[in-house]
Every structure is written in C-alpha cells, then in structure tokens.
Design an enzyme around this catalytic site. Sequence first.
Site, short mmCIF file in Angstrom:
data_model
loop_
_atom_site.label_atom_id
_atom_site.label_comp_id
_atom_site.label_asym_id
_atom_site.label_seq_id
_atom_site.Cartn_x
_atom_site.Cartn_y
_atom_site.Cartn_z
N CYS A 117 -7.35 23.84 -146.49
CA CYS A 117 -8.12 23.02 -147.44
C CYS A 117 -7.49 22.96 -148.82
O CYS A 117 -7.88 22.15 -149.65
CB CYS A 117 -9.54 23.56 -147.55
SG CYS A 117 -10.38 23.64 -145.97
N HIS A 257 -12.95 21.65 -153.87
CA HIS A 257 -12.94 21.38 -152.42
C HIS A 257 -14.38 21.42 -151.93
O HIS A 257 -15.15 22.32 -152.27
CB HIS A 257 -12.09 22.43 -151.71
CG HIS A 257 -12.26 22.40 -150.22
ND1 HIS A 257 -12.19 21.23 -149.51
CD2 HIS A 257 -12.54 23.39 -149.33
CE1 HIS A 257 -12.41 21.50 -148.23
NE2 HIS A 257 -12.62 22.80 -148.09
N ASN A 287 -17.04 18.80 -144.70
CA ASN A 287 -15.78 19.42 -145.13
C ASN A 287 -14.62 18.67 -144.49
O ASN A 287 -14.40 18.75 -143.29
CB ASN A 287 -15.77 20.90 -144.68
CG ASN A 287 -14.51 21.63 -145.09
OD1 ASN A 287 -13.52 21.01 -145.52
ND2 ASN A 287 -14.52 22.95 -144.96
#
Length: 330
Positions: A117, A257, A287
């Site tokens: 990520c 994020h 996500n």
Amino acid sequence: MAANERNARITGLGMYVPPKVMTNQDFEKLVDTSDEWIVQMTGMKERHYIGEGEATSDLASRAADEALERAGVAPEDVQMILVATATPDMLFPSTACLTQTKIGAKNAFAFDICAGCSGFVYGTVIASQFIRAGTVDTALVIGAESLTRFTNMTDRGTCVLFGDAAGAAVFQACEPERGLVDHYIQSDGKLGDLLMCPAGGSKKPASHETVDANEHTIHMIGNKVYVNAVRMMSDSVVKVLDQQGLSGDDLDILFPHQANIRIITSVAERAGLPMDKVYVNIHKYGNTSAASIPLAMYEALEDGSLKEGMLAGTVAFGAGFTWGSTLMRW
Ligand code: ACO
C-alpha cells in the site's frame, strides 16, 4: 533548468475504477457479516471489482491515459513509468512494461515497485529523485491494484476490505519552490508474515495443495497490522514535518492511505491534525492499496479541496512492512 535548480511536481492526475460495485449488503449474502459492522469497523460502504478478462495493466493504462491528457503530455514524451502494484498481471514481464505498450509510451523505461500500500509514496520519491537529478524530465507514477483477484471470499476478516482501482500521476520538472518538499520512507521485513500472499512465488510455487489451502490469497492478522499501521503512519507524518521544522498546523491537507477509517482518525489525532484537513474517500472504494492515494488526490482536485499553493502530505503503510510520507507544495 540545471539539475540542481529543479524539483518535481505532479502536472496531471488520472483515475480508473471498474464499473462493477460490491456493497456491504452483497457481503452479507456471502459471509457472516453486516453493513453495520463493516461501516463501524472500517468506514467502507462500497468497493469496485475488476471485470472478467481485465488485468491490472488495463486499470493502470486507463488511469495513465487520463493523467497524460490532463497534463497535456504526449505518451511518447514519457521517459519513465513506475507501476506500484502488489497484484501484477503476471510474475513477469512487469505490469509497467505491459502498461507502457498499452498507452504507447514507446520512449520510456518501465519497472514495477512492490511496496504494498506504500507503493505510490515510494514511486513519488523515486520519480522525483530521477527528475531532480536531471536524468528524466517527465515520469508517470501509477498505483494500480486488483486485490480482489487475490481475496479469499470465505474469509470475513479480509474479503470485505479490498477494492480494485488505479490512480496515475504525471511528474514533471519544475521550479524549486513547487513540488516535492521532503519525504520519509522506511521498510522492516521482520513482521512481513502478518500480511502476505504465501504461495505462487519461488518459495511455494503453485500446486494443487496451495490452491486447496487458499494460499494464493491475502493472509492478514488484521489487528496486528492495524496497530503497526497507526504507529508507523503517525510517526511518518510527524517525522516528515519535523524534518522541515514544521508541525500539523502548517499542513493544509493530508492524503492518507485509505485502509480503515479508524486508522485514519487515529493517525490524524496522533499527528495533531484536525479531520477537516484529512481527505477521506474510503466509503466509496475500500482499500485499493497503492491506488488509494492518487485516487484521493484526484478527487480532492476535482472537488476543490486541493488548491494551488497548498502544502499537501501523503502517508501510507503496507505489506513488507513498508511505510512513509511525502510533503508537496501543490
Ligand atoms: N464482519 C463481522 N465480524 C468480523 C469481520 C466482518 N467482516 N471481520 C472480522 N470480524 C470479527 C472477528 O472474527 C473477531 O471476532 P471474534 O472476537 O469473535 O474472534 C472480531 O471481529 C474482532 O476481530 P479483529 O480482527 O480483532 O478486529 P479489528 O478491530 O482488528 O478489525 C480489521 C478488523 C477491520 C480487519 C482491522 O484489523 C484492520 O483494518 N486492520 C488493518 C488492515 C490494513 O490496514 N491493511 C493494510 C495494508 S493492506 C495491503 O498492504 C495490501
């Protein structure tokens, strides 16, 4: 501009999400979960799923096409392509090379970044360093993921969390007063086992056994990842501001994020930032790993939250573990 007099800034952003939407209600039919649990524990309501026959490079190239158009850059003028992804089309060739061909950037060199990520934060730093050094004038950094291809749809602890998307940014040389102000990036492989896709690589090649054991999907100890994410992300924001002698008061907007709304609010609190300075779109996309920061930046620019002259931060944490943050004068 001489190499030592220049900086790198984003001159165009693009995004793509596939049309198929999975709602929390859809998951209620698949596993023992509820809309209430998912919203309360993660902040997510919907996420987008890649279509049959599509691959990560398809998402990446659509986002890249838009970013190039918005920057007014022709594909043949791109010199460097970085695709940040943990979910490549295949082991090799790289998704960056496959994307290069799809967008017609025939004069570029291209490679993938595998930093989970944190990939877009890593990509921002790498591209900016090439530009500052004078090696490259125009680079394309793309965060692109198809995590739902690697999701165990019977595991309620992971299946509700992820969505597919790509976000792209054109980075170009600019005057030193704009663009990347500072960065802080780190990794620590010690805790890598807490978040991984165990099979399909050289350690455990694909076999009937690995497929039967669901080892080609995301394995995560969510609550341990959570604790580390909060600590590393808040430390990163504080650290990058501190490197410049700044505090949360000086930051105009933060793009964290988008992994979990509770992680985002804890990071904001620990970094001394009010939530109205923190951009959140997790409810729409879930996500999306390396794609989440460019997706958020794109939407912030569209809705007027991100304006010229602002000091904008990014911060991420992901598989590896990897983490880090950037500061950019927009
Ligand atoms: N619906 C209902 N209950 C659930 C669900 C679900 N979808 N998922 C888990 N639960 C249950 C668990 O089974 C557990 O039940 P139990 O107490 O009966 O055993 C209970 O909820 C609590 O589980 P925890 O895992 O301890 O819950 P937590 O508060 O940690 O929340 C979550 C889980 C949302 C996954 C959280 O841990 C999280 O967001 N972790 C971070 C994920 C992340 O940031 N990943 C980042 C990187 S991803 C990348 O790099 C690709």
